[in-house]
Design a protein around this motif. Structure first.
Motif, short mmCIF file in Angstrom:
data_model
loop_
_atom_site.label_atom_id
_atom_site.label_comp_id
_atom_site.label_asym_id
_atom_site.label_seq_id
_atom_site.Cartn_x
_atom_site.Cartn_y
_atom_site.Cartn_z
N ILE A 56 -9.39 -52.95 13.49
CA ILE A 56 -8.12 -52.45 12.95
C ILE A 56 -7.96 -52.82 11.48
CG2 ILE A 56 -5.66 -52.27 13.35
CD1 ILE A 56 -7.35 -51.54 15.79
N ALA A 57 -7.73 -51.81 10.64
CA ALA A 57 -7.39 -52.04 9.24
C ALA A 57 -5.89 -51.85 9.08
CB ALA A 57 -8.15 -51.06 8.35
N LEU A 58 -5.20 -52.93 8.72
CA LEU A 58 -3.75 -52.95 8.64
C LEU A 58 -3.32 -52.73 7.19
CD1 LEU A 58 -3.42 -56.19 10.77
CD2 LEU A 58 -3.04 -53.87 11.61
N LEU A 59 -2.68 -51.60 6.92
CA LEU A 59 -2.23 -51.28 5.57
C LEU A 59 -0.71 -51.32 5.50
CD1 LEU A 59 -5.17 -50.23 5.59
CD2 LEU A 59 -4.40 -48.28 4.20
N ASP A 60 -0.20 -51.95 4.47
CA ASP A 60 1.25 -52.01 4.29
C ASP A 60 1.55 -52.40 2.85
OD1 ASP A 60 3.69 -52.32 6.60
OD2 ASP A 60 4.16 -53.02 4.58
N LEU A 61 2.71 -51.97 2.38
CA LEU A 61 3.16 -52.37 1.04
C LEU A 61 3.46 -53.86 1.02
CD1 LEU A 61 3.71 -50.99 -1.68
CD2 LEU A 61 6.10 -50.70 -0.97
N ASN A 62 3.90 -54.38 2.17
CA ASN A 62 4.21 -55.80 2.32
C ASN A 62 2.95 -56.53 2.82
OD1 ASN A 62 5.10 -58.35 3.03
ND2 ASN A 62 6.97 -57.64 4.03
N LYS A 63 2.19 -57.07 1.90
CA LYS A 63 0.92 -57.72 2.26
C LYS A 63 1.13 -58.93 3.16
CE LYS A 63 -3.63 -58.32 1.52
NZ LYS A 63 -3.93 -59.68 1.95
N ASP A 64 2.20 -59.69 2.93
CA ASP A 64 2.45 -60.87 3.76
C ASP A 64 2.60 -60.50 5.23
OD1 ASP A 64 2.33 -62.51 1.56
OD2 ASP A 64 4.50 -62.58 1.24
#
Length: 275
Positions: free
Chosen positions: A29-37
């Motif tokens: 799973i590659a988790l992408l989000d603007l909120n890296k934390d």
């Protein structure tokens, strides 16, 4: 068979639940989000549980950001097999204060009171961009990995608002209708290269974005929350885990002849006439 799955908006309540469930099935799973934390924490949680996940900062409205994320995914995992376009949301500036317009509303001058005529153009643009462009751009970037491979698919996140618009949220309803239409368009467009495209249409789920609309500070239902429960035959809000079964099915071989559908997961809301 293990697949490489990219999830945008992965730090949110719904997509984090999907990520955990897919990781348990052995997928990378590659988790992408603007909120890296947020995705850093989620990746560690998945890894502790024995799964494989990486976290990446990415802006679904910036193609360069997505291309950079794709390069990192390709380097660490390989090419993307499945894309879940989970980034989306609403904005207060695209929301009216009341469900119906009354003539006397024109005389109200409270700072936070908004009629249809007060809807902010930038707020509406934000909602459309986040939901529609935020689905289009990741698809342009990651679908290239799927060309020439088997078992690849794209799963978008639509909403019950796309079927029948809810009161007060015209921008969000319109944006999700665009996502549903785009899902069908993509399904036809990619059919000859074997990429299936479908969408989930969640009903009412308690998330951080809508919690204040549906519950008060004490956790009790607001009047809008009560109306929703009364119109939902199963008599409750959805849990993120309620989306897992359909997602696993759409990712697997059992749905190999399914493309271009928007699947309601709503506790019967769309089937109930209110009578």
């Amino acid at each position: 068979m293990s697949k490489i799955i990219v999830i945008t908006g992965a730090g949110g309540v719904i997509c984090s639940a999907l990520a955990k469930a897919l990781a348990k099935e052995g997928h990378k799973i590659a988790l992408l989000d603007l909120n890296k934390d947020a995705v850093d924490h989620l990746a560690k949680e998945i890894q502790v549980a024995g799964g494989i996940a990486i976290s990446l900062a990415a802006n679904v409205l910036e193609k360069d950001s997505l291309n950079a994320a794709r390069q990192k995914v390709n380097k660490q995992f390989g090419s993307c097999d499945i894309l879940i376009n989970g980034a989306g949301g609403n904005h207060p500036l695209g929301t009216t204060s009341n469900t119906h317009f009354l003539e006397e509303d024109l005389k109200k001058n409270e700072g936070d009171f908004k009629t249809f005529f007060d809807l902010d153009t930038e707020g509406v643009k934000f909602v459309f961009n986040l939901n529609f462009i935020g689905t289009l751009l990741p698809t342009q970037v990651f679908a290239k990995d799927m060309i020439g491979k088997k078992g690849c698919s794209i799963i978008n996140i639509s909403s019950m608002n796309a079927f029948t618009p809810l009161t007060k949220i015209p921008a969000y309803s319109g944006a999700k209708a665009a996502v549903s239409n785009f899902t069908q368009w993509l399904a036809v467009h990619f059919a000859k290269v074997g990429i299936r495209v479908n969408a989930l249409a969640p009903g009412f789920f308690l998330t951080e974005q809508n919690r204040t609309l549906l519950t008060d500070k004490n956790g009790d239902l607001t009047s809008r929350g009560k109306t929703i429960i009364e119109q939902t035959p199963m008599g409750r809000f959805g849990d993120p885990e309620d989306l897992v079964g359909t997602t696993l099915w759409l990712c697997g071989e059992g749905s190999g002849f399914v493309t271009g559908v928007i699947i309601p997961i709503d506790g019967g809301f769309s089937a109930y006439s209110g009578v």
